[in-house]
Design a protein around this motif. Sequence first.
Motif, PDB file in Angstrom:
ATOM      1  N   ASN A   1     111.862  -3.962   0.884  1.00 61.06           N
ATOM      2  CA  ASN A   1     111.454  -4.768  -0.273  1.00 61.06           C
ATOM      3  C   ASN A   1     110.075  -4.401  -0.809  1.00 61.06           C
ATOM      4  N   VAL A   2     109.710  -3.136  -0.653  1.00 56.67           N
ATOM      5  CA  VAL A   2     108.472  -2.640  -1.259  1.00 56.67           C
ATOM      6  C   VAL A   2     108.646  -2.594  -2.775  1.00 56.67           C
TER       7      VAL A   2
ATOM      8  N   PHE B   1     105.782  -0.818   9.826  1.00 58.07           N
ATOM      9  CA  PHE B   1     105.841  -0.592   8.389  1.00 58.07           C
ATOM     10  C   PHE B   1     107.271  -0.305   7.959  1.00 58.07           C
ATOM     11  N   SER B   2     107.399   0.086   6.744  1.00 59.67           N
ATOM     12  CA  SER B   2     108.645   0.531   6.147  1.00 59.67           C
ATOM     13  C   SER B   2     109.619  -0.621   5.962  1.00 59.67           C
ATOM     14  N   TYR B   3     109.481  -1.276   4.825  1.00 62.82           N
ATOM     15  CA  TYR B   3     110.357  -2.372   4.462  1.00 62.82           C
ATOM     16  C   TYR B   3     111.176  -1.990   3.242  1.00 62.82           C
TER      17      TYR B   3
ATOM     18  N   SER C   1     103.584  -2.443   1.984  1.00 59.20           N
ATOM     19  CA  SER C   1     104.466  -3.493   2.499  1.00 59.20           C
ATOM     20  C   SER C   1     103.950  -4.848   2.028  1.00 59.20           C
TER      21      SER C   1
ATOM     22  N   LYS D   1     103.159  -3.205  -5.624  1.00 61.78           N
ATOM     23  CA  LYS D   1     102.441  -3.065  -4.347  1.00 61.78           C
ATOM     24  C   LYS D   1     101.996  -1.620  -4.134  1.00 61.78           C
ATOM     25  N   GLN D   2     102.875  -0.686  -4.495  1.00 64.87           N
ATOM     26  CA  GLN D   2     102.536   0.731  -4.335  1.00 64.87           C
ATOM     27  C   GLN D   2     101.311   1.090  -5.177  1.00 64.87           C
TER      28      GLN D   2
ATOM     29  N   TYR E   1     100.295   1.347   3.597  1.00 68.16           N
ATOM     30  CA  TYR E   1     101.707   1.340   3.213  1.00 68.16           C
ATOM     31  C   TYR E   1     101.940   0.083   2.375  1.00 68.16           C
TER      32      TYR E   1
ATOM     33  N   TYR F   1     102.917  -6.973   3.784  1.00 62.09           N
ATOM     34  CA  TYR F   1     101.844  -7.350   4.701  1.00 62.09           C
ATOM     35  C   TYR F   1     100.549  -6.590   4.430  1.00 62.09           C
TER      36      TYR F   1
ATOM     37  N   GLU G   1     106.063   5.488  -0.814  1.00 62.16           N
ATOM     38  CA  GLU G   1     107.425   5.075  -0.459  1.00 62.16           C
ATOM     39  C   GLU G   1     108.369   5.767  -1.442  1.00 62.16           C
TER      40      GLU G   1
END
Length: 295
Positions: free
Chosen positions: A65-66, A61-63, A38, A70-71, A36, A40, A96
Motif C-alpha cells: 500500500n505504498v 519494509f515493503s508494503y 512505507s 509517500k514516495q 522506504y 511507517y 518502489e
Amino acid sequence: MIVDCHVHSLGVEKVDAILKGMDKAGIDRAVIFSPYPSPYMGREERIIPKTMAGVTRHLEFSYPNVTSEKQREAVEFIAGIQREAPDRVIGFIWLEPRLKDAVQILEWAVTSKELKGVKMIPDHWYPYDEFMYPIYRKAEELNIPILFHSGILYGFKDSSRFCRPVNYEVLLSFPNLRFALAHVSWPWVDECIALWGRFRAALEEIEGERKEVQMFIDATPGTPLIYRKDALQKVMAFGAEDYIMFGTDCTAGRLEYGKYHVERDLAILRQVIGVPKDTVDKFLGRNALRFLGLK
Ligand SMILES: [Zn+2]
C-alpha cells in the motif's frame, strides 16, 4: 577519501547529527538512501532496531500500500538533507518500482531533486521482470547507478529467492547501466563473484568505447565476520579489486558506528589478506566515486 556507499535514512534525521557521526567515523562522503515510502516512514522506533557494528539489522519494509505521494515525500526528505551538505551527502531514492508512475518519479527525483542514484530491494518481484525494463532504461538515460539489495533478507518474510545474484544477469541487456549488488550477496558470495565475471566477459564481447565493467560489488555486511575475509579475498583474487566498495548499512543518525566498520575492514584487508595500500584506497573510496560517476 572514505565513501560509505550504503546508509539508510528513516525520514527523521537531522543533517548536523549525520555529519557529526561521519566525522567521528572518518567518513568523508556517504550515500544515503531515502526512507522506504512505507506508511511507517518517519517513525524511528517502529522500524529498525539500533545499529550495532557487525550486526545485520532486521528490516520491516515493503508494503503493497505504498503511494506515489509517500514516495515523493521520501525523495523530498533525502533531497533536503543532500541540499544542506552537498559535499558530504549523496542522496539516493529508495524506489518502489511497482508504483505505476515509478519511472516519472525517478526522473523527477534526479532532474528536479538532484538525487544521484537508486536503491531497490526485490521483494515479490524479480529483477528480470519485464515491468522493470523501463526503469533500467531510464537509469541508463539519466546516467545514474542502481544499488540493489542482494543476498538473504532477514525481516522481509520469504524474500530471499528474489535476491539471488544471477537474477541480475538480465542487466547484460542494459550495458550502459552501472549497478552494484549489496552485501557481496551473502550467502551467495561465489554466485555474486561469478556474476561479476559474467559482466567482465561481456565487456570483451562489446565493441566500442566502454572499458568499465558495469557491475560493482557493495561489500556492506551481510557477511558475518567468519565469512568476511574469505569473501573479500575471493573478490580480490578474481580480479574485482577495482569494483568492490566499502559500506556500513548504518542508519544516517548513527554513522559514528561506521568507525568500527572501517577499522574491521582495514584490519582484514591489510593485516589478514595483506593487500597493498592502493587497493585499500580503492576499496574505501575510489571505486565508489567511479560507481557514482563522480570521477
Ligand atoms: Zn541496507
